[in-house]
Design an enzyme around this catalytic site. Structure first.
Site, short mmCIF file in Angstrom:
data_model
loop_
_atom_site.label_atom_id
_atom_site.label_comp_id
_atom_site.label_asym_id
_atom_site.label_seq_id
_atom_site.Cartn_x
_atom_site.Cartn_y
_atom_site.Cartn_z
N TYR A 55 65.51 46.98 74.78
CA TYR A 55 65.07 47.12 73.39
C TYR A 55 63.57 47.35 73.37
O TYR A 55 62.83 46.65 74.07
CB TYR A 55 65.40 45.87 72.58
CG TYR A 55 66.39 46.18 71.49
CD1 TYR A 55 66.03 47.03 70.45
CD2 TYR A 55 67.69 45.67 71.52
CE1 TYR A 55 66.95 47.36 69.46
CE2 TYR A 55 68.60 45.99 70.54
CZ TYR A 55 68.23 46.85 69.51
OH TYR A 55 69.12 47.18 68.54
N GLU A 57 61.60 48.34 70.17
CA GLU A 57 61.14 48.72 68.82
C GLU A 57 59.62 48.80 68.81
O GLU A 57 58.95 47.94 69.39
CB GLU A 57 61.62 47.71 67.79
CG GLU A 57 63.10 47.89 67.45
CD GLU A 57 63.58 46.87 66.43
OE1 GLU A 57 62.79 46.00 66.02
OE2 GLU A 57 64.77 46.95 66.07
N ASP A 201 61.66 73.97 61.78
CA ASP A 201 62.70 73.31 62.58
C ASP A 201 63.09 74.29 63.68
O ASP A 201 63.80 75.27 63.45
CB ASP A 201 63.89 72.99 61.67
CG ASP A 201 65.06 72.39 62.43
OD1 ASP A 201 65.05 72.43 63.68
OD2 ASP A 201 65.99 71.89 61.77
N THR A 227 65.50 69.77 68.27
CA THR A 227 66.40 69.05 69.16
C THR A 227 65.85 69.28 70.56
O THR A 227 65.02 70.16 70.77
CB THR A 227 67.84 69.61 69.09
OG1 THR A 227 67.79 71.01 69.37
CG2 THR A 227 68.48 69.38 67.74
N LYS A 230 69.13 72.07 73.24
CA LYS A 230 69.65 73.44 73.11
C LYS A 230 68.94 74.33 74.14
O LYS A 230 69.13 74.11 75.32
CB LYS A 230 69.49 73.90 71.66
CG LYS A 230 70.28 73.02 70.68
CD LYS A 230 70.22 73.53 69.27
CE LYS A 230 71.21 72.85 68.37
NZ LYS A 230 70.74 71.66 67.69
N ARG A 236 70.58 65.10 74.75
CA ARG A 236 70.95 65.24 73.33
C ARG A 236 70.06 64.33 72.48
O ARG A 236 70.22 63.12 72.49
CB ARG A 236 72.42 64.83 73.17
CG ARG A 236 73.01 64.94 71.79
CD ARG A 236 74.50 65.03 71.88
NE ARG A 236 74.85 66.21 72.66
CZ ARG A 236 74.88 67.46 72.16
NH1 ARG A 236 74.64 67.68 70.89
NH2 ARG A 236 75.18 68.48 72.92
C1 LIG Z 1 68.23 74.18 63.05
C2 LIG Z 1 68.83 72.85 63.38
N1 LIG Z 1 68.23 71.73 62.96
C3 LIG Z 1 68.72 70.52 63.20
C4 LIG Z 1 69.87 70.36 63.93
C5 LIG Z 1 70.43 68.99 64.08
O1 LIG Z 1 70.50 68.52 65.31
P1 LIG Z 1 71.43 67.25 65.64
O2 LIG Z 1 72.81 67.78 65.76
O3 LIG Z 1 70.83 66.76 66.91
O4 LIG Z 1 71.27 66.28 64.52
C6 LIG Z 1 70.54 71.49 64.43
C7 LIG Z 1 71.79 71.33 65.20
O5 LIG Z 1 72.56 72.18 65.40
C8 LIG Z 1 70.01 72.77 64.13
O6 LIG Z 1 70.63 73.88 64.53
#
Ligand SMILES: Cc1ncc(COP(=O)(O)O)c(C=O)c1O
Length: 417
Positions: A55, A57, A201, A227, A230, A236
């Protein structure tokens, strides 16, 4: 690690057998879901390490628990590597996922009901960009832009118009099924002209951005989320980057705002992946992802498939199945290709007349097959197999013939490690 597996085989044969079956599935099929990849043995071993027991935090040097000295070391390493890889001013590497990285930005910048402009899900956005049933759509007022009908590329004029009209606090860009380069500076200019901040994002494209093969949002956007599993090919999870002035707000949005204890084992695996992504080998890998994707586009176009936007600049392509066969749905294509050993997902295409349970398209990505070493010549084979399978209407004989071919190719290019 071998010892751990032997131990598991004895202590829980049921779970052991399931993992064996999944490993066999991954080994024997061609994984072409654009959001998936095969992490390195180093990432896997770290994600399965004893760090899961701890843990921690808080942040390095400021924990709520004792015994965090080594977790501090590894989290600091992950933060520094993330900053170095992306050239960002601040990074928080604790988000458990991409959605939680996005949530952290929203929580740090928005009050419930505040307005955000983002790309709609059915034009390639993501659930966490304001989909009605998602936390983002429930708590905030999202106004959505999309792609142009004629080019199927992002409608930057619509972003400008919606931003001028709705005066959002935040403009969100980046998506899950967008095959073209995103012009981050242009979006940032639009947002800033109207007093809005920008969140890019880059969940899908972060490996390409890290390798310098895609327009870089870090300098022009206040917040960049991703993320790590990918194109970046890590564990993950998620990460959030921002300008220094927002560091405190982001840190406290992640903890105690929306998470409890961080996943220390996953943070350590992120550190490994960030280091891997700084190597020349990773840059070559990312270049090959794009070359493979372009070759697959060319070959599918030759066979009469229509591609959304006509092609791809990145790691994914979207096939509009309607002109190939008006009765063929995304669901049917996904099922038949799966049976033939090619794993893809059904996907809405922009302005899709079909519901999301059926879809008129499929999304295909090259990151995972590129990890196992496939090159342009294999993309030609894969295009042939996709064509054969779909043309046959899922005919058992053809599907099983293609299955033999895909299994053979997969056998020749085993997963890393
Ligand atoms: C553009 C985008 N943002 C956020 C996410 C979310 O990721 P997670 O599945 O890890 O929550 C994804 C997942 O496919 C994504 O394609």
């Amino acid at each position: 690690m071998l010892g751990y597996w032997k131990y598991l085989e004895k202590s829980d044969p049921e779970v052991y057998a399931i993992i064996q079956r999944e490993e066999h599935r991954q080994q024997s099929m061609l994984e072409m879901i654009a959001s998936e990849n095969h992490a390195s043995p180093a990432v896997l071993v770290v994600a399965g390490s004893c760090l899961t027991n701890k843990y921690a935090e808080g942040l390095p040097g400021k924990r709520y628990y004792g015994g965090c000295e080594h977790i501090d070391e590894v989290e600091t390493l992950a933060i520094e590597r993330c900053k170095q890889l992306f050239g960002c001013e601040h990074a928080n590497v604790q988000p458990h996922s991409g959605s939680q990285a996005n949530m952290a930005v929203y929580l740090s910048q928005l009050e419930p009901g505040d307005t955000v402009v983002a790309m709609s899900l059915d034009h390639g956005g993501h659930l966490s960009h304001g989909m009605k049933l998602n936390f983002s759509g429930k708590f905030y007022h999202f106004v959505h832009y999309g792609v142009r009908k004629d080019t199927e590329t992002i409608d930057y004029d619509q972003i400008a118009q919606l931003t001028a009209e709705h005066k959002p606090k935040l403009v969100v860009c980046g998506g899950s099924a967008y095959p073209r380069e995103i012009d981050f500076p242009r979006i940032a200019d639009i947002a800033h002209a109207h007093g809005a901040k920008v969140m890019a994002d880059i969940a899908h494209i972060s490996g390409l951005v890290a390798a310098g093969l895609h327009s870089d949002p870090v300098a022009v956007c206040e917040f960049v989320t991703s993320t790590t599993h990918k194109t970046l090919r890590g564990p993950r999870a998620g990460t959030v980057m921002c300008k220094k002035e927002f560091a405190k707000a982001i840190n406290s949005a992640v903890f105690p705002g929306l998470q409890g204890g961080p996943l220390c084992h996953v943070i350590a695996a992120k550190a490994v992946a960030f280091a891997e992504a700084m190597t020349p080998e990773f840059k070559s890998y990312a270049e090959q992802i794009i070359r493979n994707c372009r070759m697959l586009c060319e070959e599918l176009l030759k066979k009469g498939f229509r591609l959304v936007t006509g092609g791809s600049d990145n790691h994914l392509l979207l096939v509009d199945l309607r002109s190939y066969n008006a009765d063929l749905t995304g669901v049917m294509a996904e099922t038949w290709l799966h049976d033939a050993g090619i794993v893809v997902n059904k996907n809405l295409i922009p302005f899709d007349p079909r519901p999301s349970s059926e879809c008129s398209g499929i999304r295909i990505g090259t990151p995972a097959v590129t990890t196992r070493g496939l090159k342009e010549v294999h993309m030609k084979l894969i295009a042939d197999w996709i064509d054969l399978t779909l043309k046959s209407g899922g005919d058992d004989k053809i599907v099983s013939m293609v299955r033999n071919e895909t299994a053979e190719l997969a056998r020749s290019y085993p997963l890393p490690g």
